[in-house]
Enzyme design. Structure first.
Site, PDB file in Angstrom:
ATOM      1  N   GLU A 247      39.034  36.513  37.180  1.00  0.00           N
ATOM      2  CA  GLU A 247      38.572  35.397  36.357  1.00  0.00           C
ATOM      3  C   GLU A 247      37.048  35.392  36.245  1.00  0.00           C
ATOM      4  O   GLU A 247      36.389  34.373  36.429  1.00  0.00           O
ATOM      5  CB  GLU A 247      39.093  34.071  36.920  1.00  0.00           C
ATOM      6  CG  GLU A 247      40.618  34.012  36.917  1.00  0.00           C
ATOM      7  CD  GLU A 247      41.190  32.626  37.229  1.00  0.00           C
ATOM      8  OE1 GLU A 247      40.445  31.757  37.698  1.00  0.00           O
ATOM      9  OE2 GLU A 247      42.394  32.429  36.981  1.00  0.00           O
TER      10      GLU A 247
ATOM     11  N   GLU B 209      49.206  35.856  35.748  1.00  0.00           N
ATOM     12  CA  GLU B 209      49.568  34.808  36.706  1.00  0.00           C
ATOM     13  C   GLU B 209      50.179  33.661  35.938  1.00  0.00           C
ATOM     14  O   GLU B 209      49.642  33.242  34.916  1.00  0.00           O
ATOM     15  CB  GLU B 209      48.332  34.204  37.412  1.00  0.00           C
ATOM     16  CG  GLU B 209      47.737  35.011  38.503  1.00  0.00           C
ATOM     17  CD  GLU B 209      46.515  34.313  39.131  1.00  0.00           C
ATOM     18  OE1 GLU B 209      46.368  33.077  39.001  1.00  0.00           O
ATOM     19  OE2 GLU B 209      45.708  35.033  39.732  1.00  0.00           O
TER      20      GLU B 209
END
Ligand SMILES: *[C@@H]1O[C@H](CO)[C@@H](O)[C@H](O)[C@H]1NC(C)=O
Ligand SMILES: *[C@@H]1O[C@H](CO)[C@@H](O)[C@H](O)[C@H]1NC(C)=O
Length: 465
Positions: free
Chosen positions: A115, A260
């Site tokens: 991220e 995810e």
């Protein structure tokens, strides 16, 4: 019983079509040894892929010979070094990757950082694509590029937070040309997917209620007025916002993978939607839907690879309780709830009796309406209790360096200058960012140093908007 066996068989068919993974995070005090985890996943579940959030050689070696595809992750701290030095990158591949492949670990992807775009760290951000390019070149040099892809996973914070409907999805301004475009060009050139962490749990609002997030609205759904397409679940809407953003940049052909997704089985009393029943419904439905071949409204008739977050609860993670309760399995590998991924029916079934009394007592019952009752629905973003000081400073620099964001209140003479502490200034800046981007949970991530609260942090003359 027949019903659950039947659904397992359906899911096995889905697994063949799409690929089901789990994220194996290990920020926990007591977890089973990686070799036991590898054996359990390979023999006891329909999982065919595992994603590690680091490059720990011992854990990676445990998957040798299991046939499971393994995604490993370059830690964020290493990304600038890969970007700076071709020699260092070659050496990293030689010492950290090639021996794994030689020992029989089926490394299928290397994810560069985690991220990165949500980390509010400009040097890291600018290093991302060069690091990926160097890594790919080093894999070519080691003749591993045919087997190992290079990608990176993003939170939905890559999208412009003002996006209201899937067809309006666009990448965040400033990042789009500087980072996303070269990234997509790299992924296209190397045949690797664009990977997103998509959590309908963090998108719950009055407009996207629980039933929509949990795939429970049937064929009614919500019409996207921009495209005329009907959305029956929040995950499709999130994925199609990404697809729209990619289409807009001319990269609609790059594949999207759900790196995810998941749902917490417990959380704070102000956290809407937490609970084992909801977590079970969400994960089973998400796996079934993405593997079904129905596709999304913008990408019909296809399957999507998906990894469920997470294999185990991680009690060492900071933030609200939900952050520590995303696990599918307890440390003894009994299921927390039926997520529909076990091959052996004897494992299936609710196991709430296996929660220790201490753990059960520590978990407050979810109170879905607490948020609205406490604060009229208002929420603020503040630093997590254990947040690292250096990261908080980065958060302030990042927020106050953005055009259009006014940090004058925390400058000398401003109404929020006192108390002159890093914590207080970071709270003001992080909340300002969260609020000005539309109150999305992912705009309070700040590399896991932010938490959303219903308690108004305003004091004296210092008003948190
Ligand atoms: C390794 O993983 C890939 C998926 O990336 C899969 O297609 C392949 O069959 C696996 N290889 C082995 C030896 O199991
Ligand atoms: C998807 O599949 C359905 C049913 O097979 C078919 O009618 C439709 O044309 C397909 N759509 C696309 C975009 O391929």
């Amino acid at each position: 019983m027949l019903g659950s066996i039947f659904s397992i068989l359906l899911l096995i068919a889905a697994a063949d079509a799409a690929g089901i993974g789990v994220t194996y995070g290990r920020r926990a005090t007591s977890l089973p040894p990686p070799v036991d985890v590898a054996r359990f996943l390979a023999r006891g579940t329909i999982v065919d892929r595992v994603r590690l959030l680091n490059a720990d050689p011992l854990a990676l070696r445990a998957f040798a010979g299991t046939g499971l595809a393994v995604d490993m992750t370059v830690p964020n701290a290493l990304v600038p070094r890969l970007a700076e030095s071709v020699a260092f990158t070659r050496q990293w591949v030689r010492t950290r990757v090639a021996p794994l492949a030689a020992a029989g670990t089926n490394v299928s992807r290397i994810l560069v950082g985690r991220e990165v775009i949500s980390q509010a760290n400009r040097p890291l951000l600018l290093a991302l694509v060069p690091a990926m390019q160097n890594l790919h070149a080093a894999l070519v040099g080691a003749s591993l590029d045919g087997q190992i892809q290079v990608s990176t996973a993003h939170s939905l914070g890559v999208l412009d937070a003002l996006t209201t409907s899937p067809s309006a999805g666009r990448f965040r301004e400033g990042y789009d040309a500087a980072v996303i475009k070269p990234l997509l060009a790299f992924l296209r050139a190397t045949g690797a997917p664009f990977m997103v962490n998509a959590y309908p749990f963090y998108g719950l609002t009055d407009d996207t209620p629980l039933d929509f997030a949990l795939f429970r609205v049937g064929a009614t759904g919500v019409m996207d007025t921009g495209s005329g397409l009907l959305y029956t679940n929040a995950l499709d809407a999130q994925l199609d916002a990404v697809h729209s953003a990619m289409d807009r940049m001319g990269f609609g052909d790059v594949d999207v993978v759900v790196a995810e997704t998941g749902w917490p089985w417990a959380g704070e009393d102000w956290e809407t939607g937490v609970g084992a029943d909801h977590a079970g419904d969400y994960n089973r439905n998400a796996i079934r839907h993405l593997g079904s071949g129905v596709g999304t409204p913008l990408r019909p008739n296809r399957t999507f690879e998906v990894s469920i977050f997470s294999l185990f609860d991680e009690d060492l993670k900071p933030g609200p309780l939900s952050q520590r309760h995303f696990g599918l399995f307890h440390a003894d590998m009994t299921p927390v709830y039926d997520a529909g991924i076990l091959t052996a029916p004897e494992y299936v079934g609710p196991v709430s009796s296996k929660v220790t009394p201490a753990a059960a007592a520590a978990v407050p019952a979810p109170a879905p309406d607490a948020r609205a009752a406490d604060s009229g629905g208002r929420r603020w973003c503040v630093p997590a209790p254990a947040a690292d000081a250096a990261v908080l400073q980065e958060n302030i620099d990042f927020v106050c360096g953005q055009g259009g964001i006014d940090c004058s209140a925390i400058r000398l003479g401003g109404s929020c200058y006192e108390p002159d502490t890093l914590q207080a200034h970071a709270a003001y800046a992080m909340n300002l960012y969260f609020r000005s981007n539309g109150d999305h949970e992912f705009d309070c991530e700040f590399g896991h140093t932010g938490v959303v609260t219903t308690a108004d942090p305003s004091f004296g003359g210092c008003n948190f908007t």
